[in-house]
Every structure is written in C-alpha cells, then in structure tokens.
Enzyme design. Sequence first.
Site, short mmCIF file in Angstrom:
data_model
loop_
_atom_site.label_atom_id
_atom_site.label_comp_id
_atom_site.label_asym_id
_atom_site.label_seq_id
_atom_site.Cartn_x
_atom_site.Cartn_y
_atom_site.Cartn_z
N GLU A 1 0.84 -1.20 0.00
CA GLU A 1 0.00 0.00 0.00
C GLU A 1 0.88 1.25 0.00
O GLU A 1 1.92 1.31 0.66
CB GLU A 1 -0.87 -0.02 1.26
N LYS B 1 -9.81 1.63 -2.87
CA LYS B 1 -10.25 1.19 -1.55
C LYS B 1 -11.66 1.69 -1.27
O LYS B 1 -11.96 2.87 -1.46
CB LYS B 1 -9.28 1.69 -0.48
N CYS C 1 -5.19 -2.56 3.20
CA CYS C 1 -5.13 -2.27 4.63
C CYS C 1 -6.07 -3.20 5.39
O CYS C 1 -5.96 -4.41 5.28
CB CYS C 1 -5.44 -0.80 4.86
#
Length: 531
Positions: A279, A352, A402
């Site tokens: 990420e 995301k 995440c």
Amino acid sequence: MRRGLPGAGLLAAAGVLHALSFAPGPLPSWSLAWVQVLMLAVAAHAVLQAPSRRAAWVRGWGFASVSFTVGLYWLYVSMHDYGGMAAPLAAAGVLALSVFLAIFPATAGWLARGICPPQAAASPWRASWTALVWAACWTLFEWLRATVMTGFPWLNIGYGVVDSPIAGWGPVLGVHGMAFITAFAAAAIASLKGAGSARQALAAGLAVVMVLAGGLLGLLPWSRPQGQPLNLRLVQGNVEQSQKFDPALMQAGLRRHLELAALPGQPGTPGADLIILPETVLPVFQDQLAPDVWEAWKTIAARQSATIAMGVPLRQRDAGGRTRYTNSVMGFDARTPLADLAAGNTAMRYDKQHLVPWGEFVPPGFRWFVDMLDIPLGDFDRGPAYQRPFAVGDQRIAFNICYEDLFGPELLPALYPDGQGLGGATILANVSNLGWFGNTWALRQHMQIGRLRSIETARPMVTATNTGITAAIDARGRVVAQLPTHQPGVLPVTVQGMTGLTPYARFGDKLALLIVGVVLIAAAARVRRRR
C-alpha cells in the site's frame, strides 16, 4: 462477587489473557483456542450468574474493556510514535475506544442474563438453553460491532480459534458463525462449575459435537483448482513510517522498492507473472511522479516480463470537475502508456472502498482530533462495492487494501462472475502499510484475519506489506511462506488459483444471523410465556 464468583481481579486477569488469544506470540498458536474459550467461560460465568442485569452489564463491560485495551494497545504506537500525538492523549484515545467497544459485549451479556436469570427453574436442557442464548446474544453484538458506524470488528472471538476444528465452520457460517460456536462452548464450560448432575454436562456434550462437526467440515473440498498456477513476487520494502513521507527520504524509499522489484529470480525458479508491492508504495500522488520514474517501473516490468501491481494514492478529476482522491492499487505492464500511468487510468485498478475513520476520512465532528495527528494522505473518496479483479494469466486477483480484509462480506462480490461472463476472483491479495504500528501484535492479528478470509472463501490469499507480515496463505488458511518482519525482502511464491463458492461466499453473514434470529425469537417467546 456473590455465589463464589471470580472477583474483579480475576475477571480483569481473564480479560488480559483473552487479549493474548487472538494471534500467536507470546502464546503458541496451539493454545490460542483453548485460552480463548476458557477466558470467555470465566466471563460467561460471571455475567450469567450476576445478581442483577445491571451487575451483568458491569461485569461484561469490565472484562471486555480490559481485553480491548490490552489487545489494541498498538493504536498508541500509531497515534503517539508516528502520529505525533502527546502520550497522555494517545493513551486516552486507546482507552476511550476500548471502553466504547466494550459496550457491545457488555450489552450482549446484559441481554443474555435478562433472558436466562440464574434463579429460573432448572430443567434437563437449562444449561444448553442458556449457552444457546449467550452465544446468540454475543454473536448479534459482534455483528453490530462490525457494522455500526462503519464497523470495527477487530478482535472478534472467531479469530482466536482459526487453529482449531471450529475453523471448519468458516466456509459455512463465516467468522460470526465461528463466534457463535466459540461462545456456546464457553458458556457450556461455565455451566460445569460446581455442577453435580448430567444436566450441565449435556451442554458441554453439545459443544463437543459442534466442535467435532467443524473438524469434519474442514475436511471437505470447498473449492477446486482453476487454470495454471501464478508465479508471484511479493515485495516488502521495510521503509520506516517516520521516513516514508519525509521529503528528504522519499527518493530513498522509492529507490529501495525499485531495486527489490528488479531483483532477478533465483536460478532454476520460474520468472514472475505478477509483482505485488505494498500500500502507498508511492508516497505522493501519481501525477506528481516524474515521468522518468514511471519509465523505470515500465522497464522493470519489461525485463521481468511481468505485470506490476502497486499501492498508489490517486488524484483525478471526475466528469463534474471535482477532484477525487483514492487509496488505490494500479496494475500495469511494459505496454501500458505512460500517459495512463500519470493519469491513474490503467485498465487494472482497485480503489479502496472501506476507509479508516480518522486516518482516511474524517467523521463528522472529529476534525479537531484529526488535526492533532500528523497523518498524510487523508480524506479519500470511496471506491465502488464491485470492482473487477485483475486478470493475469489464467488467474483473477481481487485486491483489498489495509484493514479491508476485516470485512468479509465486502470481499464476496469479487468472487462472483461479472455481467460479461468473466469468472470471479481465484486469488485474494491484500496490500498494507502496517508500519504505522511498529513491531506489535497488530501484524500477527492481521495475519489471523487474512487466514480466516481464506478459510471462508476457500481462496488463497497473498499479503504484500511494507514492514510485515508479507506472506502466502493457501485456500485452507494455512501460511505456506512468509518473510521475516521489519526486514526488506522479496517473497517468491507460486499460487494455485481456486474456484467454486462456499456457502459463506453465497450467503455471507445471513446463515449465522438466521441462527441467531431463531434463537432470540424463541427466547422472546419463552420470556413472554414466563410472564
């Protein structure tokens, strides 16, 4: 406490041990499920034998507050060590979150104690019924904790039993179904305290049957191989969080990732089909990167004959002229036009969708709190619920970023065939930057979460992280390879994609919630008749 119940000190000690049961270290992995169930049994006995519903709530809240405070201590590291918040405020933040999260299990105990008071008339099924009600109440409030205010289901008790036969229920009922079985077993054990008849032993016997059934379910082939295996290289740059966004050190971090991605494979090993980087490998927006840097990445893709997927913060203008910011994964190869990379318009892209409160978006009324933290790249926009998996070779890779793998139902749409007849994802991939949490339990707890997602979906998952844990997990939730944490490196793995939908993949949390609903409706009817 009355009735010879454990005192507040023992209940607090049980909360501490309970917090240790969600990932290996310091406890060994084989012991986690035992500790999880036994410590929850201490809480169940204290709550269900409380002299009043108010006392039951207080006891449950005290146990859970201790457990959450110890289990989530690593949030202090992110807020103080890397977020720049004063130590007292960071500690207060962890405590405030923990006592808030404790409201959910406390209220579950209050409800269970109200439905099944200890002075009710005994019956052969009394202990079993109480265990069912306790399990249903606990599971309901675990689910609410996972959904209310965007949800924070970290430390769901299902994650503590990944290395036990209870995990066999994962492909059928998911983490909440595993939580139901775990909570039932805990209440059944709690009912044995001081018992001298077979009534209480019946509940324990039912718990054993449930656990053994999970062991049998775990033997079933919930998915089957799809296409040729994919050769992956997972990059772990190990760039310290304190350095990642430092303008003077950004170039060093970028150079390290470039060098790791460019490393040749070991002699005799197949070349990479896909190279995955963590990420926000780019600490700046894609349009701020010099063209020659993008050219360097394309050169690596050409030399490796591979597709590259990397975490990138994107900045774009939508059709209405509004600037959108997303935390994304971009996939590209040597043929991808440079203009598409600079614009963030690659054919393979994932944005995301489940953002972190305070870190990636600001909840209403909390701007003051966020202003005290030194967190770059905030206020992102959400991606859509369904996004097409990346097609590489014979496989289709569904990315999440995440802590998105904490929300199992949100990963399921990628497993279904899309409207154009293309098959669903055969491999799951998580990219994270856990550098925010140092070398803490957060890394190992996150690995347990990823393992359970693999069990639920019967899909392999790979994780590419900045500081660890970078690993490959097979379709049964077993870690088959991983890099040491807090060391730079590249993990070469060959992953066989899988296809087929488990019951959980088809129905999500609905089956577990159906069981909870049936038990609670029956309980409400019994309470009404008792009155």
